[in-house]
Design a protein around this motif. Structure first.
Motif, short mmCIF file in Angstrom:
data_model
loop_
_atom_site.label_atom_id
_atom_site.label_comp_id
_atom_site.label_asym_id
_atom_site.label_seq_id
_atom_site.Cartn_x
_atom_site.Cartn_y
_atom_site.Cartn_z
N LEU A 1 1.18 -1.05 -0.24
CA LEU A 1 -0.58 0.01 0.28
C LEU A 1 1.11 1.33 -0.24
O LEU A 1 1.40 1.50 1.40
N ASP A 2 0.65 1.97 -0.82
CA ASP A 2 1.90 2.97 -1.37
C ASP A 2 0.93 4.25 -0.80
O ASP A 2 0.63 5.28 -1.96
N VAL A 3 1.11 4.78 0.21
CA VAL A 3 0.48 5.72 1.57
C VAL A 3 1.18 6.40 1.79
O VAL A 3 1.56 5.92 3.34
N PRO A 4 2.09 7.29 1.76
CA PRO A 4 2.80 8.17 2.25
C PRO A 4 2.56 8.83 3.57
O PRO A 4 0.62 9.28 4.07
N ALA B 1 4.98 3.39 3.07
CA ALA B 1 4.80 2.39 2.47
C ALA B 1 4.04 1.04 3.80
O ALA B 1 4.23 1.38 4.46
N ALA B 2 3.10 0.82 3.59
CA ALA B 2 2.30 -0.28 3.96
C ALA B 2 2.80 -1.76 3.14
O ALA B 2 2.38 -2.00 2.52
N GLU B 3 3.40 -3.42 3.85
CA GLU B 3 3.24 -4.29 2.95
C GLU B 3 2.90 -4.84 3.86
O GLU B 3 3.18 -5.41 5.51
N VAL B 4 2.10 -5.74 3.31
CA VAL B 4 0.98 -7.20 4.46
C VAL B 4 1.28 -8.43 3.26
O VAL B 4 1.17 -8.91 1.84
#
Length: 310
Positions: free
Chosen positions: A82-85, A131-134
């Motif tokens: 999720l590329d959300v700064p 970002a967040a990685e899942v």
């Protein structure tokens, strides 16, 4: 999850109660521990994703994120990025407090215009200011029923701060949004299987306001897996997110759900299942979307059952 069945005990119990365990066993063949190659481009072109997360108190929250195509990707099918700064994360959305490393996260990639959707469950492996990685635990497609078609014509740039209001009873604008809803995202969770984000849709009025803290939602026939109702049978805590497409708002509610079986349904508003679930509201957040969104309504699902006259 057991070694014998891909279903946890709550899912299996609900499947048996509905008389659909054999159908579920056939339909579970689509389940994978990675996003299949054909679905990766679909995820990469999405401008919205619904998510399910759990807060520190154990309450469930459903959220919806928007971005330009490519803000969500799955390079190898084993993880979702999720590329959300951090500068574009709404501090009023519980999601960003809930998704520390190791936290359960459910995701539903849904393209309203084509009625396609793909479900992914996993846990946060890494989150930083970019970002967040899942890490993916389960991934599978869902059927297109009950989705109202809308085309997202434009996604603006994020604007902070956004306005937000808080409450615990359904009155005024909040009640109006609920009564007008034709699209709802649902968060549920199993302690071992993790969080799950799902979709419910219908003709406006299908979400019934019983009183100032209670909603009643018919449970239509689906893929027979009963992921959501199975989770409710083990852990009744639940979250809802209702988009107000016309006014650019998201209504997030957290509370608890109870499944009701073999109910009277003379108007066939359950589509023949005679199942409902009741949602008790503990609290809600009404937020403006961070981005200006331009939606075009196309048409309603042909599968929507009738709704009760107001």
């Amino acid at each position: 999850m057991s070694d014998i069945s891909p279903f946890h005990c709550g899912e299996r119990a609900v499947q048996r109660s509905a008389g659909e365990a054999a159908i579920a066993d056939r339909n579970i063949a689509v389940l994978s521990d990675a996003v299949i190659a054909g679905a990766r481009p679909f995820i990469a072109k999405q401008s919205m994703v619904a998510l399910a997360s759990v807060d520190a108190a154990g309450d469930l929250w459903a959220s919806v994120l928007f971005g330009k195509p490519g803000f969500v990707t799955t390079p190898d099918g084993r993880s979702i990025v999720l590329d959300v700064p951090a500068s574009t994360r709404d501090p009023d959305d519980p999601l960003w407090t809930n998704i520390a490393a190791g936290a359960d996260l459910g995701m539903l990639f849904i393209e309203l215009s084509s009625r396609r959707r793909y479900r992914v469950n996993g846990s946060v492996s890494q989150i930083d200011g970019r970002a967040a990685e899942v890490a993916i635990r389960e991934a599978y497609p869902n059927c297109p029923k009950y989705i109202q078609r809308r085309q997202l014509r434009h996604v603006g740039e994020p604007r902070l701060p956004a306005q937000a209001a808080y409450g615990a009873v359904l009155r005024g604008t909040v009640e109006q949004i609920v009564r007008a809803a034709d699209t709802v995202f649902v968060a549920s969770r199993h302690p071992a299987a993790g969080a799950d984000a799902s979709h419910r849709g219908g003709t406006p009025g299908f979400v019934q306001v019983v009183d100032a803290t209670t909603l009643r939602i018919p449970d239509y026939a689906g893929n027979s897996l009963f992921n959501t109702l199975g989770n409710f049978s083990v852990d009744p805590r639940a979250g809802l997110c209702i988009p107000d497409f016309a006014n650019g708002q998201l209504l997030q509610l957290t509370g608890s759900a109870t499944v009701q079986w073999d109910q009277e349904d003379p108007g066939n508003e359950t589509g023949g299942t005679r199942r409902y679930w009741e949602f008790r509201v503990d609290k809600w957040i009404l937020r403006d979307t961070l981005q200006a969104l331009e939606w075009e309504y196309l048409d309603a699902s042909p599968f929507n059952p009738p709704v009760r006259a107001a």
